[in-house]
Enzyme design. Structure first.
Site, mmCIF file in Angstrom:
data_model
loop_
_atom_site.group_PDB
_atom_site.id
_atom_site.type_symbol
_atom_site.label_atom_id
_atom_site.label_comp_id
_atom_site.label_asym_id
_atom_site.label_seq_id
_atom_site.Cartn_x
_atom_site.Cartn_y
_atom_site.Cartn_z
ATOM 1 N N ASP A 52 0.834 -1.195 0.000
ATOM 2 C CA ASP A 52 0.000 0.000 0.000
ATOM 3 C C ASP A 52 0.876 1.255 0.000
ATOM 4 O OD1 ASP A 52 -2.154 1.782 0.406
ATOM 5 O OD2 ASP A 52 -3.205 0.335 1.666
ATOM 6 N N THR A 93 -6.818 3.213 -2.390
ATOM 7 C CA THR A 93 -6.617 1.824 -1.976
ATOM 8 C C THR A 93 -7.669 0.875 -2.544
ATOM 9 O OG1 THR A 93 -5.529 2.520 0.053
ATOM 10 C CG2 THR A 93 -6.439 0.298 0.028
ATOM 11 N N ASN A 114 -12.503 4.726 -2.267
ATOM 12 C CA ASN A 114 -12.667 4.015 -0.999
ATOM 13 C C ASN A 114 -14.097 4.188 -0.499
ATOM 14 O OD1 ASN A 114 -9.963 3.236 -1.025
ATOM 15 N ND2 ASN A 114 -9.307 4.975 0.224
ATOM 16 N N LYS A 175 -6.048 -3.758 6.504
ATOM 17 C CA LYS A 175 -7.255 -3.064 6.039
ATOM 18 C C LYS A 175 -8.253 -4.077 5.497
ATOM 19 C CE LYS A 175 -4.953 1.213 4.528
ATOM 20 N NZ LYS A 175 -4.724 2.123 3.385
ATOM 21 N N ASP A 176 -9.517 -3.910 5.849
ATOM 22 C CA ASP A 176 -10.523 -4.859 5.349
ATOM 23 C C ASP A 176 -10.590 -4.855 3.825
ATOM 24 O OD1 ASP A 176 -12.047 -2.428 4.933
ATOM 25 O OD2 ASP A 176 -12.872 -2.639 6.946
ATOM 26 N N ASP A 319 1.254 2.431 3.915
ATOM 27 C CA ASP A 319 0.362 3.548 3.611
ATOM 28 C C ASP A 319 0.161 4.434 4.832
ATOM 29 O OD1 ASP A 319 -1.655 4.804 1.703
ATOM 30 O OD2 ASP A 319 -2.973 4.306 3.380
ATOM 31 N N HIS A 323 1.306 8.319 5.011
ATOM 32 C CA HIS A 323 0.355 9.394 5.302
ATOM 33 C C HIS A 323 0.797 10.200 6.521
ATOM 34 C CE1 HIS A 323 -2.971 9.081 2.506
ATOM 35 N NE2 HIS A 323 -3.004 7.757 2.646
#
Length: 559
Positions: A52, A93, A114, A175-176, A319, A323
């Site tokens: 990511d 993503t 997203n 992340k789901d 990710d 960020h």
């Protein structure tokens, strides 16, 4: 009677023809002996890795710090696409993972962000959210996810269909959405990390009614708790010359820290930063993901027979760190050095469990990232920030002045305006004309580079440039009426940390590494695109392409 000279010539010709035919038969026999099987020699396991927010230059910038068994092993023994890009926007993503695995773009697979404004319900929807399913392994709503918003099949779906559902597909990510979308519609299981006080891996009733015993055992083992420790540099921080200074104003501050510097004392910051959720913004989140993926490899017996299985892994912490700290931070460099060690550990387990030369791996990213615009500004490089609050105020004033109401715009999200078509009809306004006037107005605002209308997206055909990238991300049923593009290196974001989502090259250029069985070692400089990944795998495996495929196989990568 035939003259003797003619008879001799005819005999020589016949002997020559027989000799030629014998030679041709011999060549064909040798070719059959030397030729590989056309089908039936597939890898026992495919491992898909999506990192990511991995810019391509993270390979080259940190290359001299990587060990021999991770990135360097895959690049040295595998195939590297050096000019690999996303050919659509938004570069986020959800769309990224969907595009890698479906072999197409949001225009076809429908994952346009997203989150996005749903024109039918009038509500914001989440790309993996599904209120019709329940959490498994959690009492919270974090498990209410499924791939139901994705409109086409994935390479993982096609593998399952090809083998009459006898292939196993397991997807794993913090992340789901990084697990749900790669797993496709038919995955045996997708697992994601709940964080909070539990530190558990969970799923949803879309896949199962209860967690398997091995997942419960893993959750109870304290595997996550061992990462509740200080985050110190993996190597000597004074050798991290590929990154900026450790203490700069371009990095976010973890709640409770006085400065964004090493060491980050996680035990002291634990309670004020979401307990296990804090692991997400550290490289330990990737290490925990590797631990869980290796456990899945063993517990599910992936790659144990001739029917190809698939393990989809998404590394999300890269990710979060990007960020939070920015792409030029020492934290991002340390995160990639630790990811390199995790990849080495994963490859060694694949060698042990499946067998070297018996599995295939691909590694790519779901998007890149922009350097912190504030840092670029201070370095004399054109960059800046889009004042979305000011932009929306000016736009509202324009709408009131021009049309008597600002309610013409129902929603402004993902750099798109969604108009109230019923209101336009009642006011006897032409939709295409209103779209055009809004586009012309927005083009004059600071930080806006281009503006496109839905009419242009639907009626025109763009073969290159920003228009093509926007069109590939435009889904007529789901996208907005007006689409704006910020100037290069401008962002609607805080003045600390990096972000992404644009059609600009720093967000589109990512690595693609293919490694293992069926892959021809080498590299490629011609342009390839994210939708090429799935059809390349399909060609290697000898299975049908995903149903919405618009990409093409990369023949240079296939052995």
């Amino acid at each position: 009677m035939m003259p003797l000279r003619h008879a001799l010539l005819l005999g020589v010709s016949i002997l020559g023809l027989v000799g030629t035919l014998s030679a041709q038969v011999s060549i064909r026999e040798r070719a059959r002996e030397d030729a590989p099987e056309a089908f039936g020699d597939s890898p026992r396991l495919v491992v898909g890795i999506v990192v990511d927010q991995m810019r391509f230059d993270y390979l080259s910038r940190f290359w001299n710090h990587y060990g021999d068994g991770g990135f360097k092993r895959m690049v040295g023994e595998g195939f590297l696409a050096r000019n690999h890009h996303f050919n659509y926007a938004p570069t986020s993503t959800g769309p990224g993972h969907a595009s890698v695995y479906t072999g197409t773009t949001p225009a076809v697979h429908g994952i346009i962000g997203n989150d996005w404004y749903d024109k039918v319900s009038g509500e914001e929807v989440y790309c993996a959210g599904d209120a019709s399913v329940a959490s498994v392994g959690s009492l919270l709503d974090e498990g209410k996810n499924s791939p139901h918003r994705m409109l086409v099949t994935t390479i993982t779906d096609q593998l399952r269909l090809h083998y009459q559902m006898r292939s196993k597909v397991i997807a794993v990510a913090l992340k789901d959405r990084g697990a749900v979308l790669p797993g496709g519609h038919t995955a045996n299981a997708a697992y994601w990390f709940e964080g909070g006080k539990s530190g558990r891996w969970i799923s949803s009733t879309y896949y199962m009614e209860s967690l398997p015993g091995w997942v419960n055992d893993f959750n109870a083992s304290g595997a996550a708790a061992k990462y509740r420790k200080d985050w110190e540099p993996l190597g000597d921080i004074n050798t991290y010359l590929e990154s900026g200074p450790d203490n700069v104003p371009y990095e976010g501050l973890i709640d409770g820290e006085a400065a964004p510097v090493f060491p980050h004392k996680l035990p002291e910051l634990w309670e004020s930063n979401g307990h296990y959720g804090l692991l997400r913004i550290t490289p330990f989140g990737n290490s925990l993901t590797t631990d869980f993926a290796i456990e899945a490899l063993d517990a599910e017996d992936l790659g144990a027979d001739a029917i190809t299985d698939f393990l989809a892994i998404s590394y999300s912490s890269t990710d979060y760190v990007g960020h939070f700290f920015g792409v030029n931070s020492k934290e991002i460099q340390d995160t990639y050095l630790r990811l390199d060690a995790d990849l080495e550990r994963l490859l060694k387990q694949l060698d042990r469990k499946v067998g070297k030369g018996m599995y295939t791996v691909f590694l790519t990213a779901d998007h890149g990232a922009v350097d912190v615009p504030a840092y670029l500004e201070d370095s004399g490089i054109p960059a800046g920030y889009l004042d979305m609050g000011g932009l929306r105020k000016d736009l509202d004033d324009f709408l009131r002045y021009t049309y008597g109401t600002k309610d013409i715009v129902k929603n402004f999200s993902n750099s798109q305006l969604f108009l109230d078509h019923e209101l336009l009809t009642s006011l006897e306004l032409d939709l295409g004309e209103v779209q055009g006037r809004l586009a012309e107005e927005l083009l004059g605002y600071p930080g806006v580079e281009r503006v496109y209308t839905a009419k242009q997206m639907q009626d025109g055909t763009y073969s290159d440039g920003l228009g093509m990238i926007l069109q590939n991300g435009y889904n007529p049923r789901r996208s907005g009426d007006v689409l704006l593009v910020t100037r290069s290196q401008f962002a609607s974001y805080s003045r600390t940390g990096s972000t992404h989502g644009s059609p600009h090259i720093y967000d589109t250029h990512v690595p693609l590494i293919l490694y293992g069985k069926g892959i021809r070692p080498g590299s490629l400089h011609r342009r390839t695109v994210i939708p090429d990944v799935a059809p390349t795998l399909a060609a290697l495996l000898g299975i049908s392409f995903p149903s919405g495929t618009t990409g093409q196989p990369i023949p240079e990568a296939l052995d």
